[in-house]
Design an enzyme around this catalytic site. Structure first.
Site, PDB file in Angstrom:
ATOM      1  N   ASP A 128     -94.800  17.998   5.105  1.00 32.37           N
ATOM      2  CA  ASP A 128     -93.864  18.907   5.780  1.00 32.37           C
ATOM      3  C   ASP A 128     -92.408  18.463   5.575  1.00 32.37           C
ATOM      4  OD1 ASP A 128     -92.401  20.369   7.674  1.00 32.37           O
ATOM      5  OD2 ASP A 128     -93.398  19.470   9.423  1.00 32.37           O
TER       6      ASP A 128
ATOM      7  N   HIS B   3     -90.839  19.080  14.249  1.00 32.12           N
ATOM      8  CA  HIS B   3     -90.996  18.564  12.889  1.00 32.12           C
ATOM      9  C   HIS B   3     -90.396  17.170  12.766  1.00 32.12           C
ATOM     10  CE1 HIS B   3     -92.331  22.418  11.164  1.00 32.12           C
ATOM     11  NE2 HIS B   3     -91.528  22.969  12.051  1.00 32.12           N
TER      12      HIS B   3
END
Lengths: 537, 537
Positions: free
Chosen positions: B176, B349
């Site tokens: 990611d 994130h």
């Protein structure tokens, strides 16, 4: 745009414009509503411009066209340079009386007021705060400012004079709220210099820098960095070239005579000998950097040794366009540096800590936050209360609010109609809601036009119906089958109308509309604008 | 969406969608291009979903419609809960074989691979990384993740297992990249709790909180704060109610039985007894908070004692809409708190420091950054090199890039056509460029239609020309004068055509088009789409 009025005589402070947001379909520019001023045009004596940004001077040509050019236009030398170029483009320069503001030079008569101008630091040189002396004490309007103790031109915000005014007792402070939500202090413009110097020094190939074209000090720092590293500077983009020229001619930017080259000479240099300064920091379509990112610029193609610096930040609403530019440049192999990842930009507006310092320096009896969205005005109002301005003396004024200043302070005494007006092609000011609604509808779902030709006496069909679809079709066959179904539907409607003797034009139109709208929605899930035309012969 | 292929057998990882940007006129959704998978539908054996966000599961119904429902769909329990609700809406639930992922439970056969699922923390509960074992060592795909050492549900990203895989020797890491440009570490979700608790405790009246409707842990923290202060919670907005219900039913959210009330019961409570959780964190038109801000919500009107918390951040492209909501709420008198001013949101994130830790834990031989714009992938690639992955073993893959993994690592072996496809009403996948261009044109400048009716034999004019203008007029008189000028122009063109015997329909149409386009541009500065229709009778 703020109007100051005394004995019915008007002084206007700034005349800025903004850009349309994405829901303002087809609109070119957004201006303040001038009506109040236009109705009092004969009493408008002076227009004072605090600095040369579009959101402070951009509406001036439109304003002058509306109210005439009787009022004096006051601004500092660089601001006047930018204003002249603008008025010249609109053919208004010859008729307008321009007066140069000399900040720090004591009081002068400006329209109905004894005024004085105090130097402030901002992201364009030569910005001023405006002081209007009144019977109840001075009004201070900061304009846009930051507190930079080491500005590039050495000209700091003149807190000494503001403090002296504070000692006298300031009746009202109006201050820039842009960064009122941002805690702490805005760093000095000069802090970016070291970072830019390193980037230019270490870059293996060309350095391509974009910033706001009016940010002369930023551009100067890039030029200085280039010169320090023995690089030659090439400026690309109309507004960038124009602003650098104005600044050079007026002594606000200093560039060696052979320091700038034209784009067509770029080939004469090695990549590491070049810095390019260009427009496009907001991802504007057609701007130099956008074209470079699209691989569509005549003079500059990206190499994998290029370093691209966005020495700017995306103005709200431009984030996606800026992102796209950055992604394209990265994809082409450039190293891209933005304020998100590198120290390449600082704001030109005072942060909350600086605003508090301004409040504590001026110590106003009343306070009105200006220049910012409502949320920022509100944050600034809270800062003012925290800094000791009594809650009842802090007023958030909306567009059109009329405030009155007297010995007791400032109070709301009225509200006029004063929103925005829109520039739409040649039209200024009066775009009807229905026009914008129709554009939104057309832009989202397209249009379907049907023309039926019938005999005026019998309603007999005289020609095949014509059907046109634009911005709308069924994708499998580019709409062929849908066109065929539409023709069948039209013929059925026309037959029914004849059979039922419902042959008045508006009835036929309505039925055609309903049948086609239903067909379109069922077949495609879209709701095009359906425009039936019935021609009687 | 990523395809993993082995011996011609396919495993699909995630099937997300995105939302149209402002230049995609009229488009509803943006999907990945499924063609490659559709052409191999008989060999698609499994679809693995890492977590329940729209950009990972939103395209699933469209995918299944295209490729059939032969493949097993694997996901964790909460993700399955969200997927079921989605498939049910599309009438696909009964036909789809759903398999529950149990993270940390060792290896299982998933389609062509021996796979294993590793728990990760993210902004929706029950997210996993996916490990696919191959002859060359395991492939690790992180899914979306953060490193939160104190997550709300206590389920940390399982670095222990990832480190053990690293010890074995991971062939390829895909990770990611969303926050790869953000330095440092992403704070724990739990750090927001204290801040939310204080806000709820200190608020004088109602607290209205919006967040992402899938952010169950955030919502749980708001609910906990409300319960701790003796406040009752009211949930408003369809997706918010649905997700909270799913989470409650599956045990991912815990709410006292009498803890939630319906909006119609709000009147039974004092303001300080209420917390409202609602949709609208992105300023979505029609969402609860947007309607509240517009003063248009049936159950909630803003009072000056209300505190509104946007416990979220504006997804790029939504900044202006979110700003507008905040400004409207502030104008109505609410105290508005956003991530710009208050500690009310943390990201889901991993930031650059966390990504480096992931790289150092997994120590992959090859690395492919995924999930992010190109600039973020590039930043992540730089982090990987800094963390010791050799430059030649770091590959940025674009949409459609085919990578092959062998004992030497990963290499690019091809490129297929694989961009995005558009959902436009009922049409999926094939919106023609010309349709979007036409919508842009219509949306910016409107449309002008002229219908001329002439005799087939003589070209004699048989009826008055009909002229219709939409999304376009001259504002002074709503276009009346312009209509008149247009009629005159049409009559002149028709006369000329007859006089010059230029009566072929396409010639007459072209001349009508040119005359009206010229008139429109000269009179209004706009360039409407001009559509001439010539009817021959």
């Amino acid at each position: 745009m703020t109007v100051f009025e005394r004995d019915g005589r008007l002084l206007l402070l700034d005349a800025g414009l903004s850009f349309p947001h994405s829901e303002m379909f087809g609109i070119d520019l957004v201006l303040p509503d001038f009506s109040y001023v236009a109705e009092r045009a004969d009493r408008l004596e002076a227009i004072v411009l605090t600095h040369g940004h579009e959101d402070h001077i951009g509406a001036l040509p439109y304003l002058l066209r509306e109210v005439g050019t009787n009022a004096e236009v006051w601004a500092t030398r660089l601001t006047l340079g930018m204003v002249k170029s603008k008025l010249d483009e609109h053919g208004l320069l010859a008729h307008t009386e321009l007066v140069e503001i000399k900040p720090g030079n004591g009081t002068v008569k400006v329209g109905p007021f004894t005024a004085e101008f105090v130097r402030v630091t901002h992201s364009v040189p030569d910005a001023v705060a405006v002081v209007l002396h009144t019977d109840f004490g001075p009004i201070v309007h900061t304009g846009d400012f930051k507190l930079d103790e080491t500005p590039v031109d050495g000209r700091v915000t003149d807190l000494t004079r503001l403090a002296a005014l504070g000692d006298e007792g300031v009746a009202l402070l109006l201050a820039d709220s842009t960064n009122a939500e941002r805690p702490g202090h805005t760093p000095s413009e000069r802090t970016v210099a070291a970072s830019l110097r390193e980037i230019v020094r270490d870059a293996p190939g060309r350095v391509i820098v974009t910033s706001f074209s009016s940010h002369i000090h930023r551009l100067q720092q890039v030029i200085d960095a280039a010169q320090a590293c023995g690089r030659t500077v090439c400026v690309i983009g109309r507004s960038m070239i124009r602003n650098i020229n104005i600044a050079r001619n007026l002594g606000y930017a200093s560039v060696a005579d052979d320091g700038l080259i034209r784009a067509k000479r770029l080939d004469e240099f090695m990549p590491h000998e070049i810095v390019i300064i260009c427009t496009g920091s907001q991802g504007e379509p057609g701007s130099a950097l956008t074209r470079i990112a699209l691989g569509d610029h005549p003079a500059v193609q990206i190499h994998h040794t290029d370093t691209v610096v966005l020495s700017s930040w995306p103005v709200p609403g431009n984030e996606v366009k800026v992102n796209e530019t950055v992604n394209r440049l990265a994809r082409l192999g450039a190293k891209v540096m933005t304020e998100a990842t590198d120290y390449v930009h600082v704001s030109g507006h005072a942060s909350a800590g600086d605003l508090t310092r301004m409040l504590e320096t001026v110590r106003p009896r009343s306070f009105v936050p200006v220049h910012g969205e409502f949320r920022m005005l509100q944050a600034h109002a809270r800062l003012a209360e925290a800094a000791g301005v009594p809650g009842h003396a802090v007023r958030i004024a909306d567009n059109g609010t009329i405030l009155e200043l007297d010995e007791d302070g400032v109070s709301v005494v009225g509200q006029i109609e004063a929103g925005t007006i829109l520039v739409d092609g040649l039209s200024v000011g009066n775009v009807r809601d229905v026009v914008l609604r129709d554009r939104r509808h057309l832009g989202s779902d397209g249009v379907m036009i049907v023309v039926a030709t019938i005999a005026a006496d019998s309603a007999e069909v005289l020609a095949d119906p014509e059907i046109i679809m634009r911005g709308f079709d069924s994708p499998e066959d580019d709409g062929e089958a849908l066109l065929e179904q539409a023709r069948t539907a039209v013929e059925r409607v026309l037959d029914e109308c004849v059979a039922q003797r419902a042959t008045e034009v508006h009835v036929v139109q309505q039925r055609l509309h309903d049948a086609l709208a239903e067909l379109a929605s069922r077949a495609t899930g879209k709701r095009p604008m359906v425009l039936p035309v019935v021609v009687e012969v």
